[in-house]
Design an enzyme around this catalytic site. Structure first.
Site, PDB file in Angstrom:
ATOM      1  N   GLY A  19      -2.039  -6.443  -5.307  1.00  0.00           N
ATOM      2  CA  GLY A  19      -2.922  -5.790  -4.502  1.00  0.00           C
ATOM      3  C   GLY A  19      -2.390  -4.358  -4.369  1.00  0.00           C
ATOM      4  CD  GLN A  53       0.579  -0.579  -1.019  1.00  0.00           C
ATOM      5  OE1 GLN A  53      -0.423  -0.964  -1.127  1.00  0.00           O
ATOM      6  NE2 GLN A  53       1.636  -1.030  -1.137  1.00  0.00           N
ATOM      7  CB  CYS A  68       4.484  -4.871   0.981  1.00  0.00           C
ATOM      8  SG  CYS A  68       3.257  -3.222   0.885  1.00  0.00           S
ATOM      9  CG  LEU A  69       3.418  -3.753  -5.117  1.00  0.00           C
ATOM     10  CD1 LEU A  69       2.245  -3.198  -5.909  1.00  0.00           C
ATOM     11  CD2 LEU A  69       4.267  -4.378  -6.014  1.00  0.00           C
ATOM     12  CG  HIS A  84      -0.806  -7.032   2.535  1.00  0.00           C
ATOM     13  ND1 HIS A  84       0.267  -7.614   2.887  1.00  0.00           N
ATOM     14  CD2 HIS A  84      -0.559  -5.694   1.906  1.00  0.00           C
ATOM     15  CE1 HIS A  84       1.291  -6.511   2.538  1.00  0.00           C
ATOM     16  NE2 HIS A  84       0.746  -5.575   1.912  1.00  0.00           N
ATOM     17  CD  GLU A  85      -3.184  -4.786  -0.679  1.00  0.00           C
ATOM     18  OE1 GLU A  85      -3.135  -3.455  -0.570  1.00  0.00           O
ATOM     19  OE2 GLU A  85      -2.523  -5.543  -1.029  1.00  0.00           O
ATOM     20  CG  HIS A 136      -1.388  -1.251   3.013  1.00  0.00           C
ATOM     21  ND1 HIS A 136      -0.122  -0.717   3.227  1.00  0.00           N
ATOM     22  CD2 HIS A 136      -1.187  -2.407   2.078  1.00  0.00           C
ATOM     23  CE1 HIS A 136       0.694  -1.535   2.574  1.00  0.00           C
ATOM     24  NE2 HIS A 136       0.248  -2.378   2.155  1.00  0.00           N
TER      25      HIS A 136
HETATM   26 NI    NI Z   1       1.289  -3.893   0.762  1.00  0.00          NI
END
Ligand code: NI
Length: 168
Positions: free
Chosen positions: A46, A51, A89-90, A131-132, A135
């Site tokens: 995701g 991000q 998380c990326l 989660h997304e 963000h």
């Molecule tokens: Ni994330």
């Protein structure tokens, strides 16, 4: 088209609230394609607008490599149950922590054609949505975690030999 730079924790853009997407245009379509490319390249499941430095309410998710979803201006309209699992998380590479999320969510969003749709999601897909969408409100998972974030490989239960959790 191309791979975009993923913003990492400490970048103030990750803690800002995003504005809605008002209309679809070529620029946003290219952004969405780039977000998929960037997510797959980083082995993530995701990725959300902030991000990649874009403060708009959109994200991409594909938890199994076969079902790519675009969510524009998403909201969770129902949720039930509970799941506790490791989340990454990326934007915080190599780290994870236990987070409790709903087991089931019902999402309302717009697709890439700005057409409304609803989706019922369970398990990892439900977790990824939570989660997304967080963000988009500038919320990072450590603020919801049950424990301090820690390196993915530092498992407490070595014998289980679990695969690293997918990064969101
Ligand atoms: Ni994330």
């Amino acid at each position: 088209m191309g791979i975009r730079k993923i913003r990492e924790e400490g970048d103030p853009i990750l803690t800002k609230k995003c504005r809605p997407v008002e209309k679809m245009n070529l620029r946003t379509k290219v952004l969405i394609q780039d977000m998929f490319e960037t997510m797959y390249h980083a082995y993530g499941v995701g990725l959300a607008g902030p991000q990649v430095g874009v403060l708009r309410r959109l994200c991409v998710i594909d938890v199994d490599g076969e079902h790519p979803y675009v969510f524009i201006n998403p909201e969770i309209i129902e949720q039930s149950g509970e799941q506790t699992g490791e989340e990454g998380c990326l934007s915080i590479p190599g780290m994870c922590a236990l987070v409790t999320r709903p087991e089931h969510v019902k999402v309302r969003a717009l697709d890439i054609n700005m057409e409304p749709f609803e989706l019922e999601a369970d398990g990892l897909l439900a977790r990824a949505c939570c989660h997304e969408f967080d963000h988009l409100d500038g919320i990072m998972y450590p603020s919801r975690a049950l424990e301090p974030i820690h390196p993915v490989d530092q498992g407490e239960d070595e014998e289980e030999d679990e695969a690293p959790e997918d990064e969101l």
